[in-house]
Scaffold this motif. Structure first.
Motif, PDB file in Angstrom:
ATOM      1  N   SER B  64     -49.798-111.234 -39.058  1.00  7.55           N
ATOM      2  CA  SER B  64     -51.136-110.525 -39.881  1.00  7.55           C
ATOM      3  C   SER B  64     -51.014-109.273 -40.311  1.00  7.55           C
ATOM      4  CB  SER B  64     -52.102-110.549 -38.369  1.00  7.55           C
ATOM      5  OG  SER B  64     -53.352-110.212 -38.928  1.00  7.55           O
ATOM      6  N   THR B  65     -51.436-109.204 -41.442  1.00  6.10           N
ATOM      7  CA  THR B  65     -51.420-107.906 -42.209  1.00  6.10           C
ATOM      8  C   THR B  65     -52.076-106.705 -41.630  1.00  6.10           C
ATOM      9  OG1 THR B  65     -53.143-108.809 -43.684  1.00  6.10           O
ATOM     10  CG2 THR B  65     -50.674-108.690 -44.453  1.00  6.10           C
ATOM     11  N   ASP B  66     -53.197-107.277 -40.706  1.00  9.73           N
ATOM     12  CA  ASP B  66     -54.067-106.047 -40.184  1.00  9.73           C
ATOM     13  C   ASP B  66     -53.507-105.659 -38.858  1.00  9.73           C
ATOM     14  OD1 ASP B  66     -54.853-108.091 -38.576  1.00  9.73           O
ATOM     15  OD2 ASP B  66     -56.652-108.373 -39.553  1.00  9.73           O
ATOM     16  N   GLY B  67     -52.181-106.255 -38.544  1.00  2.86           N
ATOM     17  CA  GLY B  67     -51.720-105.782 -37.468  1.00  2.86           C
ATOM     18  C   GLY B  67     -52.040-106.531 -36.123  1.00  2.86           C
ATOM     19  N   GLY B  68     -53.027-107.042 -36.015  1.00  2.00           N
ATOM     20  CA  GLY B  68     -53.570-108.058 -34.937  1.00  2.00           C
ATOM     21  C   GLY B  68     -52.538-109.267 -34.637  1.00  2.00           C
ATOM     22  N   ALA B  69     -52.892-110.032 -33.705  1.00  2.00           N
ATOM     23  CA  ALA B  69     -52.191-111.233 -33.319  1.00  2.00           C
ATOM     24  C   ALA B  69     -52.903-112.383 -34.288  1.00  2.00           C
ATOM     25  CB  ALA B  69     -52.492-111.758 -31.802  1.00  2.00           C
ATOM     26  N   VAL B  70     -52.090-113.343 -34.673  1.00  2.00           N
ATOM     27  CA  VAL B  70     -52.622-114.372 -35.429  1.00  2.00           C
ATOM     28  C   VAL B  70     -53.286-115.481 -34.822  1.00  2.00           C
ATOM     29  CG1 VAL B  70     -51.635-116.268 -37.206  1.00  2.00           C
ATOM     30  CG2 VAL B  70     -50.546-114.165 -37.147  1.00  2.00           C
ATOM     31  N   THR B  71     -54.474-115.637 -35.268  1.00  2.00           N
ATOM     32  CA  THR B  71     -55.271-116.619 -34.329  1.00  2.00           C
ATOM     33  C   THR B  71     -55.094-118.288 -34.536  1.00  2.00           C
ATOM     34  OG1 THR B  71     -57.162-116.974 -35.776  1.00  2.00           O
ATOM     35  CG2 THR B  71     -57.305-114.911 -34.190  1.00  2.00           C
ATOM     36  N   SER B  72     -55.353-119.144 -33.852  1.00  2.00           N
ATOM     37  CA  SER B  72     -55.178-120.304 -33.936  1.00  2.00           C
ATOM     38  C   SER B  72     -55.832-120.863 -35.241  1.00  2.00           C
ATOM     39  CB  SER B  72     -55.032-121.411 -32.839  1.00  2.00           C
ATOM     40  OG  SER B  72     -56.439-121.978 -32.743  1.00  2.00           O
ATOM     41  N   ASP B  73     -57.068-120.320 -35.213  1.00  2.00           N
ATOM     42  CA  ASP B  73     -57.872-120.774 -36.496  1.00  2.00           C
ATOM     43  C   ASP B  73     -57.260-120.376 -37.785  1.00  2.00           C
ATOM     44  OD1 ASP B  73     -60.212-121.875 -35.292  1.00  2.00           O
ATOM     45  OD2 ASP B  73     -61.176-120.316 -35.565  1.00  2.00           O
ATOM     46  N   GLU B  74     -56.677-119.059 -37.797  1.00  2.00           N
ATOM     47  CA  GLU B  74     -55.954-118.620 -39.063  1.00  2.00           C
ATOM     48  C   GLU B  74     -54.728-119.399 -39.367  1.00  2.00           C
ATOM     49  OE1 GLU B  74     -56.849-113.766 -39.092  1.00  2.00           O
ATOM     50  OE2 GLU B  74     -55.163-114.394 -37.810  1.00  2.00           O
ATOM     51  N   ILE B  75     -54.094-119.902 -38.415  1.00  2.00           N
ATOM     52  CA  ILE B  75     -52.955-120.902 -38.532  1.00  2.00           C
ATOM     53  C   ILE B  75     -53.610-122.133 -39.163  1.00  2.00           C
ATOM     54  CG2 ILE B  75     -51.223-122.221 -37.288  1.00  2.00           C
ATOM     55  CD1 ILE B  75     -50.237-119.523 -37.379  1.00  2.00           C
ATOM     56  N   SER B  76     -54.700-122.580 -38.598  1.00  2.00           N
ATOM     57  CA  SER B  76     -54.882-124.014 -39.294  1.00  2.00           C
ATOM     58  C   SER B  76     -55.664-123.871 -40.588  1.00  2.00           C
ATOM     59  CB  SER B  76     -55.947-124.875 -38.292  1.00  2.00           C
ATOM     60  OG  SER B  76     -56.971-123.796 -37.955  1.00  2.00           O
ATOM     61  N   SER B  77     -56.099-122.606 -40.959  1.00  5.11           N
ATOM     62  CA  SER B  77     -56.282-122.468 -42.289  1.00  5.11           C
ATOM     63  C   SER B  77     -55.231-122.265 -43.225  1.00  5.11           C
ATOM     64  CB  SER B  77     -57.249-121.320 -42.614  1.00  5.11           C
ATOM     65  OG  SER B  77     -58.620-121.418 -41.827  1.00  5.11           O
ATOM     66  N   THR B  78     -54.074-121.618 -42.646  1.00  3.31           N
ATOM     67  CA  THR B  78     -52.896-121.700 -43.196  1.00  3.31           C
ATOM     68  C   THR B  78     -52.250-122.832 -43.688  1.00  3.31           C
ATOM     69  OG1 THR B  78     -52.676-119.439 -42.277  1.00  3.31           O
ATOM     70  CG2 THR B  78     -50.903-120.229 -43.576  1.00  3.31           C
ATOM     71  N   ILE B  79     -52.206-123.887 -42.639  1.00 12.03           N
ATOM     72  CA  ILE B  79     -51.741-125.076 -42.789  1.00 12.03           C
ATOM     73  C   ILE B  79     -52.445-125.788 -44.026  1.00 12.03           C
ATOM     74  CG2 ILE B  79     -51.616-127.586 -41.644  1.00 12.03           C
ATOM     75  CD1 ILE B  79     -50.934-125.919 -39.142  1.00 12.03           C
ATOM     76  N   SER B  80     -53.803-125.685 -43.973  1.00 10.28           N
ATOM     77  CA  SER B  80     -54.402-126.279 -45.146  1.00 10.28           C
ATOM     78  C   SER B  80     -54.172-125.738 -46.490  1.00 10.28           C
ATOM     79  CB  SER B  80     -56.141-126.254 -45.007  1.00 10.28           C
ATOM     80  OG  SER B  80     -56.531-126.435 -43.669  1.00 10.28           O
ATOM     81  N   THR B  81     -54.042-124.629 -46.621  1.00  9.71           N
ATOM     82  CA  THR B  81     -53.406-123.947 -47.875  1.00  9.71           C
ATOM     83  C   THR B  81     -52.151-124.389 -48.012  1.00  9.71           C
ATOM     84  OG1 THR B  81     -54.575-121.911 -46.998  1.00  9.71           O
ATOM     85  CG2 THR B  81     -53.488-121.777 -49.051  1.00  9.71           C
ATOM     86  N   ILE B  82     -51.324-124.536 -47.050  1.00  8.37           N
ATOM     87  CA  ILE B  82     -49.811-124.986 -47.742  1.00  8.37           C
ATOM     88  C   ILE B  82     -49.949-126.537 -48.105  1.00  8.37           C
ATOM     89  CG2 ILE B  82     -47.529-125.538 -46.665  1.00  8.37           C
ATOM     90  CD1 ILE B  82     -48.151-123.174 -44.852  1.00  8.37           C
ATOM     91  N   SER B  83     -50.817-127.330 -47.401  1.00  3.69           N
ATOM     92  CA  SER B  83     -50.816-128.581 -47.706  1.00  3.69           C
ATOM     93  C   SER B  83     -51.346-128.796 -49.099  1.00  3.69           C
ATOM     94  CB  SER B  83     -51.473-129.607 -46.808  1.00  3.69           C
ATOM     95  OG  SER B  83     -52.822-129.395 -46.622  1.00  3.69           O
ATOM     96  N   GLN B  84     -52.427-128.092 -49.490  1.00  2.00           N
ATOM     97  CA  GLN B  84     -53.163-128.160 -50.713  1.00  2.00           C
ATOM     98  C   GLN B  84     -52.000-127.832 -51.751  1.00  2.00           C
ATOM     99  OE1 GLN B  84     -56.033-128.311 -52.154  1.00  2.00           O
ATOM    100  NE2 GLN B  84     -55.808-127.268 -54.186  1.00  2.00           N
ATOM    101  N   ARG B  85     -51.067-126.663 -51.483  1.00  2.00           N
ATOM    102  CA  ARG B  85     -50.132-126.277 -52.405  1.00  2.00           C
ATOM    103  C   ARG B  85     -49.044-127.317 -52.600  1.00  2.00           C
ATOM    104  NH1 ARG B  85     -48.608-120.392 -49.788  1.00  2.00           N
ATOM    105  NH2 ARG B  85     -50.606-119.360 -50.770  1.00  2.00           N
ATOM    106  N   ILE B  86     -48.406-128.120 -51.562  1.00  2.30           N
ATOM    107  CA  ILE B  86     -47.590-129.130 -51.677  1.00  2.30           C
ATOM    108  C   ILE B  86     -48.214-130.330 -52.419  1.00  2.30           C
ATOM    109  CG2 ILE B  86     -46.362-130.881 -50.417  1.00  2.30           C
ATOM    110  CD1 ILE B  86     -46.067-128.592 -48.112  1.00  2.30           C
ATOM    111  N   ASN B  87     -49.440-130.664 -52.245  1.00  2.00           N
ATOM    112  CA  ASN B  87     -50.136-131.650 -52.955  1.00  2.00           C
ATOM    113  C   ASN B  87     -50.252-131.589 -54.469  1.00  2.00           C
ATOM    114  OD1 ASN B  87     -50.568-133.320 -50.489  1.00  2.00           O
ATOM    115  ND2 ASN B  87     -52.654-132.523 -50.319  1.00  2.00           N
TER     116      ASN B  87
END
Lengths: 300, 420
Positions: B64-87
């Protein structure tokens, strides 16, 4: 009827052999440790097909720009592959730049990049911790199972034989400085399963034979049980060993890394289930019996 | 041993079974086509791991750039972003899984532009709102949240929409832009790809907007997820990268396949030498075992990796063990002077408990590997677990039937044939 083996009478010999093996293994571990691969300490391995025999100096010239301490070696049937190994975990940009360097010099296609392996040091340390965790959990669960199905002493001695096997397998890796990577962990856990399976068969026979022998005739009971199960132990081990050895001889390096510890594990697992597990059980049982005789003797 | 008559019915049964195994093996390993029905050979239908097909495997660690822990919501959004990129680069069947709390494992099989894919995957998401003149209105940092929801419009109809919520800075920027571009189109770009281009209907000054015209709630949801992903204060660092060129993968597959054939043949020959008549049956059972295991792995979509193949070969050894246990028991019973059939019955009965106890401990190791391992280790564990279960079945059920039929044929009544 065949004559029974003298396992009980010669426990000192069996334990002696095991003690020597363990001493060598632990000694080597203390002195030279294990040769950890990049999966545990982090680093990068890059293999590139150059389609032509090459001068090491040429390859070095390209690699030195990124890491002068990297190893550059040959591989492949015709020695036309260059393999770059370093303890540094290269970034994607560094790897691309490195490959472009080779691409320009040897006019390569993108598909000539045979393989890349990069692991961060942090993840490597974690892998090692997880491995130890997995072994501890597996051993604890097996101890519970054997205690439940047999008895506590069987469980403890089976685990002791198992630890013996693990130390010797790890020891072989240390003595010969064979590189340890993550397949090693899976192999170790498989040895765990295989070796305990071998031992359980012996205890199973001891349990079955028990009513046929005198209450404290532990030695005769052990000898008869081991003799009855030994053919099976050897046959199964030979079959498994033959199968895994074929993988080692004819397989690719990735599978050899996995097959080798299994081969060592099958051999040592067979030895310990025939000569160690039951023998340990016998020694502890006899000791317990003598002790209880003594205490009851003093009371009278 | 008393002379038994040759039992024709049992002989027919035995020949039938052997023929059936041969036909099944043929269909399985060679394939079979009748009109429209096409059964592909198992080598082509089984799913291979990328160490056998070539491909890219990368583990990304999110911080996390704001120094806090990465939440599981943030991870699942990141996963969507990555799969969008790969597609967006058009590759087949990537597997993207969450690993631990803050890691994402991405596996892409059979991909040629590997390094390109890698730099794309690890990039920090670039979300931008652009005006009609392509000027940047605001970026992902100015967005607080986005959701796909059902909303009742002015005519009382429920419609799926994407809600947008801006932060203080974003509210101001968005208010200015919407005033300026009423009636015009705003483009929302993620990593240089337009993911939505809504038209501005009114000036929005309160920092909350909706994007209408979504085909379904699902579509609204995935657009919202992409926007959230682009707004994430998360950077991705590849902590483990593995690429395997397609040639290496194919070579590994061929070599390993041959090694397996040799290994399995060696075991078959060994059993023949060790147990003669029973050895034939054990070999038949072993072939059935391998077929069942391969069919199960295909059906359950288990990915076959190199360690998985090693596991498979190891379970061949374990499958043999059950048979060895049984045959040794039969020999012992027979030495006690029991008749062949009684010896067989007792042998199976006595060996069963041993087989269960000894396999249970190996199963424990398999499950521990499955739950504590990751990636290829898990693939190995699945093979091991399936192998143990199937081998118990073939040894106890199939071998027993085969042995009984063979003895009933009455063809072989001398104990030497059975290696007794």
């Amino acid at each position: 009827m065949k004559k029974n083996l003298n396992i009980a009478k010669n426990v000192k010999i069996w334990f002696g052999i095991s003690l020597v093996l363990i001493t060598i293994s632990l000694g080597s571990l203390l002195i030279q440790g294990l040769n950890f691969g990049i999966d545990f300490i982090g680093g990068t391995i890059i293999s590139i097909e150059l389609h032509t025999p090459f001068e090491n100096a040429d390859a070095r010239a390209i690699v030195d720009k990124f890491d002068p301490s990297a190893d550059v070696t040959y591989a492949g049937d015709a020695q036309t592959e260059v393999v770059i190994t370093t303890k540094k975990s290269f970034t994607t940009e560094e790897r691309q730049a490195l490959f472009s360097g080779f691409q320009d010099k040897y006019s390569l296609q993108n598909t000539d990049l045979i393989s890349v392996d990069t692991v961060n040091a942090s993840i490597g340390a974690e892998a090692a911790t997880n491995a130890v965790k997995a072994v501890v959990v597996a051993v604890a669960l097996m101890l519970i199972y054997i205690t439940f199905r047999f008895e506590l002493i069987s469980g403890i001695t089976a685990i002791m034989a198992l630890v013996h096997d693990l130390i010797v397998v790890v020891g072989v890796y240390s003595v010969f400085q064979i590189q340890v990577n993550s397949p090693f962990i899976a192999a170790i856990l498989t040895i765990l399963g295989y070796s305990i399976m071998d031992t359980v068969v012996v205890f199973d026979r001891i349990r079955e034979n028990r009513p046929k022998f005198g209450k404290y005739a532990y030695g005769e009971l052990l000898d008869a049980s081991v003799t009855q199960t030994m053919r099976r132990s050897i046959f199964t081990s030979v079959a498994t060993f033959v199968a895994i050895t074929s993988l080692y001889i004819f397989g690719v390096p990735a599978i050899q890394n996995f097959a080798l510890p299994l081969m060592v594990g099958v051999v040592i697992g067979t030895y310990s289930s025939i000569f160690n597990a039951g023998a340990l059980w016998y020694v502890i049982k006899t000791y317990q019996h003598k002790k209880s005789l003594k205490t009851s003797g003093t009371k009278v | 041993m008393d002379k038994q008559k040759v039992n024709k019915k049992s002989i027919a049964q035995l020949i039938g079974i052997i023929l059936l195994i041969i036909v099944a093996a043929y269909v399985l390993f060679v394939g079979f086509t009748v009109n429209v029905y096409d059964i592909g050979k198992i080598q082509n239908t089984i799913k291979y791991g990328l160490d056998l097909t070539g491909g890219v495997n990368v583990v990304l660690e999110a911080t996390s750039t704001d120094g806090g822990a990465v939440t599981s919501d943030e991870i699942s959004s990141t996963i969507s972003t990555i799969s969008q990129r790969i597609n967006s680069i058009g590759v087949s069947e990537p597997t993207i899984t969450k690993q631990g709390d803050n890691r994402i494992r991405v596996s892409i099989p059979s991909i040629s532009n590997q390094e390109e894919a890698l730099s794309l995957i690890g990039k920090t998401a670039q979300l931008e709102f652009l005006g009609p003149d392509d000027s940047v209105i605001l970026t992902g940092q100015d967005i607080e949240d986005s959701k796909g929801v059902m909303q009742t419009d002015s005519s009382g109809v429920q419609k799926p929409v994407v809600t947008l919520k801006f932060n203080e800075e974003g509210t101001k920027l968005f208010a200015d832009a919407t005033q300026k571009y009423i009636g015009q189109v705003i483009k929302i770009k993620l990593d240089d790809q337009v993911i939505s281009s809504p038209t501005v209907n009114v000036a929005i000054t309160n920092g909350e907007a909706v994007i209408e015209g979504q085909a379904s709630l699902d579509e609204a949801g995935s657009l919202a997820e992409l926007i959230r992903g682009g707004a994430l204060p998360v950077t991705l660092e590849p902590v483990e990268v593995q690429t395997i060129g397609p040639t290496l993968g194919q070579d590994s597959l061929n070599d390993t396949f041959h090694a397996c054939i040799i290994g399995i043949s060696a075991v078959l020959i060994f059993m023949l030498l060790a147990y003669r008549g029973f050895g034939v049956l054990a070999d038949l059972a072993l072939i059935i075992y391998i077929m069942i295991l391969l069919i199960l792995m295909t059906a359950l979509n288990v990915t076959l990796t190199l360690p998985g193949i090693a596991g498979l070969i190891l379970t061949v050894g374990m499958a043999v063990d059950a048979n060895v246990l049984i045959f040794e028991r039969i020999k012992e019973e027979s030495r006690l002077g029991k008749s062949l059939l009684t010896a067989i019955d007792n042998g199976f009965k006595r060996a069963l408990g041993t087989i269960i106890d000894s396999n249970a401990t190996t199963l424990i190791a398999g499950f521990v590997l499955f739950f504590l391992g990751s990636g290829s280790v898990q693939g190995f564990a699945v093979t091991l677990i399936l192998g143990i279960l199937v081998s118990m079945f073939t040894a106890v059920v199939i071998t027993k039937q085969l042995v009984k039929i063979l003895v009933k044929t009455g063809l072989f009544n001398n104990n030497a044939f059975y290696g007794l």
